[in-house]
Design a protein around this motif. Structure first.
Motif, PDB file in Angstrom:
ATOM      1  N   ARG A 222      35.009  56.399   4.195  1.00  0.00           N
ATOM      2  CA  ARG A 222      35.667  57.167   2.981  1.00  0.00           C
ATOM      3  C   ARG A 222      37.210  57.010   3.014  1.00  0.00           C
ATOM      4  O   ARG A 222      37.848  57.271   2.093  1.00  0.00           O
ATOM      5  N   SER A 223      37.696  57.241   4.323  1.00  0.00           N
ATOM      6  CA  SER A 223      39.216  57.348   4.389  1.00  0.00           C
ATOM      7  C   SER A 223      39.822  55.718   4.077  1.00  0.00           C
ATOM      8  O   SER A 223      40.995  55.669   3.837  1.00  0.00           O
TER       9      SER A 223
ATOM     10  N   ARG B 130      34.233  52.209   0.093  1.00  0.00           N
ATOM     11  CA  ARG B 130      34.601  53.362  -0.733  1.00  0.00           C
ATOM     12  C   ARG B 130      34.502  52.824  -2.044  1.00  0.00           C
ATOM     13  O   ARG B 130      34.556  51.470  -2.553  1.00  0.00           O
TER      14      ARG B 130
ATOM     15  N   TYR C 296      21.150  61.971   7.888  1.00  0.00           N
ATOM     16  CA  TYR C 296      21.056  61.721   6.347  1.00  0.00           C
ATOM     17  C   TYR C 296      19.996  61.333   5.726  1.00  0.00           C
ATOM     18  O   TYR C 296      19.853  61.148   4.451  1.00  0.00           O
TER      19      TYR C 296
ATOM     20  N   LEU D 129      30.841  57.232   8.432  1.00  0.00           N
ATOM     21  CA  LEU D 129      31.026  57.422   7.117  1.00  0.00           C
ATOM     22  C   LEU D 129      32.326  57.840   6.569  1.00  0.00           C
ATOM     23  O   LEU D 129      33.200  57.355   5.495  1.00  0.00           O
ATOM     24  N   GLN D 130      32.886  58.755   7.538  1.00  0.00           N
ATOM     25  CA  GLN D 130      34.352  59.348   7.100  1.00  0.00           C
ATOM     26  C   GLN D 130      35.252  58.520   7.333  1.00  0.00           C
ATOM     27  O   GLN D 130      36.302  58.346   6.422  1.00  0.00           O
ATOM     28  N   LEU D 131      35.205  57.539   8.308  1.00  0.00           N
ATOM     29  CA  LEU D 131      36.283  56.116   8.440  1.00  0.00           C
ATOM     30  C   LEU D 131      36.093  55.341   7.166  1.00  0.00           C
ATOM     31  O   LEU D 131      37.126  54.931   6.821  1.00  0.00           O
TER      32      LEU D 131
ATOM     33  N   SER E 210      28.741  60.963  -2.224  1.00  0.00           N
ATOM     34  CA  SER E 210      29.572  60.531  -1.167  1.00  0.00           C
ATOM     35  C   SER E 210      30.862  59.711  -1.627  1.00  0.00           C
ATOM     36  O   SER E 210      31.494  59.853  -0.537  1.00  0.00           O
TER      37      SER E 210
ATOM     38  N   THR F  73      28.105  60.283  11.235  1.00  0.00           N
ATOM     39  CA  THR F  73      29.102  61.141  10.340  1.00  0.00           C
ATOM     40  C   THR F  73      30.598  60.567  10.560  1.00  0.00           C
ATOM     41  O   THR F  73      31.003  60.297   9.605  1.00  0.00           O
ATOM     42  N   SER F  74      31.015  60.431  11.684  1.00  0.00           N
ATOM     43  CA  SER F  74      32.301  59.753  11.608  1.00  0.00           C
ATOM     44  C   SER F  74      32.343  58.334  11.318  1.00  0.00           C
ATOM     45  O   SER F  74      33.304  57.948  10.642  1.00  0.00           O
TER      46      SER F  74
END
Length: 308
Positions: free
Chosen positions: A230-231, A168, A104, A226-228, A249, A223-224
């Motif tokens: 976002r979820s 988020r 990033y 930040l995906q968590l 983002s 990556t994982s």
């Protein structure tokens, strides 16, 4: 004492197994054993204890290993220096960076560096063991966090950066302009595992404040992670730059006030390694990139504080 004998000797030191060392060198095991016996005969001292299937360094072996490593490194340095006389800003750089910075933050630098110096080959490795890999000569230089000092390493400060609470945009805390560190006790978190430097850095500050973090989920991938977030699983505590370098983002970054965690980035390399012109060129570009990046972040944060 021939250089090839030292290469053979160091290969056995690394593997502590004659057959594996021979395979690594591309020679037969009997040939390797015979060459080690020649070296032992020249020194009139055994270098390895062979106990059954196990191989261990003797006291003489440990002493020779220290000197042999320096001699081989000096040989490499000499060859690198002479090779540069024939080159025009060419060469290969092995760079180690933290996974989140590679994903990033540093990609724009890598793109611009290639555009400016297309003849320099840059190999970039994401790692959480950068210091050890520089010490083992697997990397030429590394960008990592402040850690235990080692007398073999040269360290250069690359800047200091605060950690923010990242959530988020529809999180209940998203409207906050700042937050206290203690609030981390009362919100679900997703974090790196404990052995990660960044996680330990944040944990140390929390422990000093009288509590420990209890994440509901841990992952070793930026990556994982930040995906968590976002979820909606939880928030995380990461360097502000992690979000600033992401487009669309969907995340908010909240400064932590008073006892905020921060990280100190370091450039490290071995003091006994030859630093090529290509590497010096990259380091100069890196310094400017991070200096401009940190200045932009500070100006942005000051502007946000003024607006509040």
């Amino acid at each position: 004492m021939e250089t090839r004998h030292l290469h053979y000797f160091l290969a056995v030191c690394e593997e502590l197994h004659f057959t594996r060392a021979a395979e690594k060198l591309g020679i037969s095991q009997p040939t390797l054993s015979q060459q080690i016996r020649v070296l032992e005969g020249e020194l009139n001292m055994p270098l390895f204890d062979r106990i059954g299937k196990k191989t261990a360094l003797t006291e003489a072996g440990r002493l020779l290993k220290a000197y042999a490593s320096r001699m081989i490194q000096d040989e490499r340095n000499a060859k690198s220096a002479i090779d540069e006389l024939r080159s025009d800003c060419r060469g290969t750089i092995r760079l180690g960076v933290l996974p989140s910075d590679l994903d990033y933050r540093l990609t724009p630098l890598l793109i611009q560096f290639h555009a400016d110096f297309p003849n320099i080959r840059l190999q970039v490795f994401a790692s959480t063991q950068i210091q050890q890999e520089v010490l083992d000569n697997k990397l030429d230089i590394g960008i990592t966090l402040q850690g235990p000092r080692d007398i073999l390493l040269i360290e250069e400060d690359l800047g200091r950066e605060p950690y923010h609470f990242i959530i988020r945009k529809d999180h209940p805390y998203a409207s906050l302009q700042t937050m206290e560190l203690s609030a981390l006790q009362h919100t679900p978190l997703v974090m790196y595992p404990r052995h990660f430097l960044g996680r330990e850095l944040v944990e140390n500050v929390c422990r000093e404040a009288g509590f420990t973090l209890e994440p509901i989920m841990e992952t070793g991938s930026a990556t994982s992670l930040l995906q968590l977030v976002r979820s909606g699983i939880g928030g995380t505590v990461q360097p502000r730059s992690l979000v600033e370098h992401m487009e669309n983002s969907g995340l908010s970054s909240i400064p932590i006030v008073n006892t905020a965690p921060y990280r100190e980035l370091k450039l490290i390399y071995r003091g006994d390694r030859y630093i090529s012109r290509a590497t010096h060129t990259f380091i100069d570009c890196l310094r400017k990139f991070l200096r401009d990046d940190l200045l932009t972040a500070r100006n942005s944060e000051n502007q946000e504080l003024e607006e509040t």
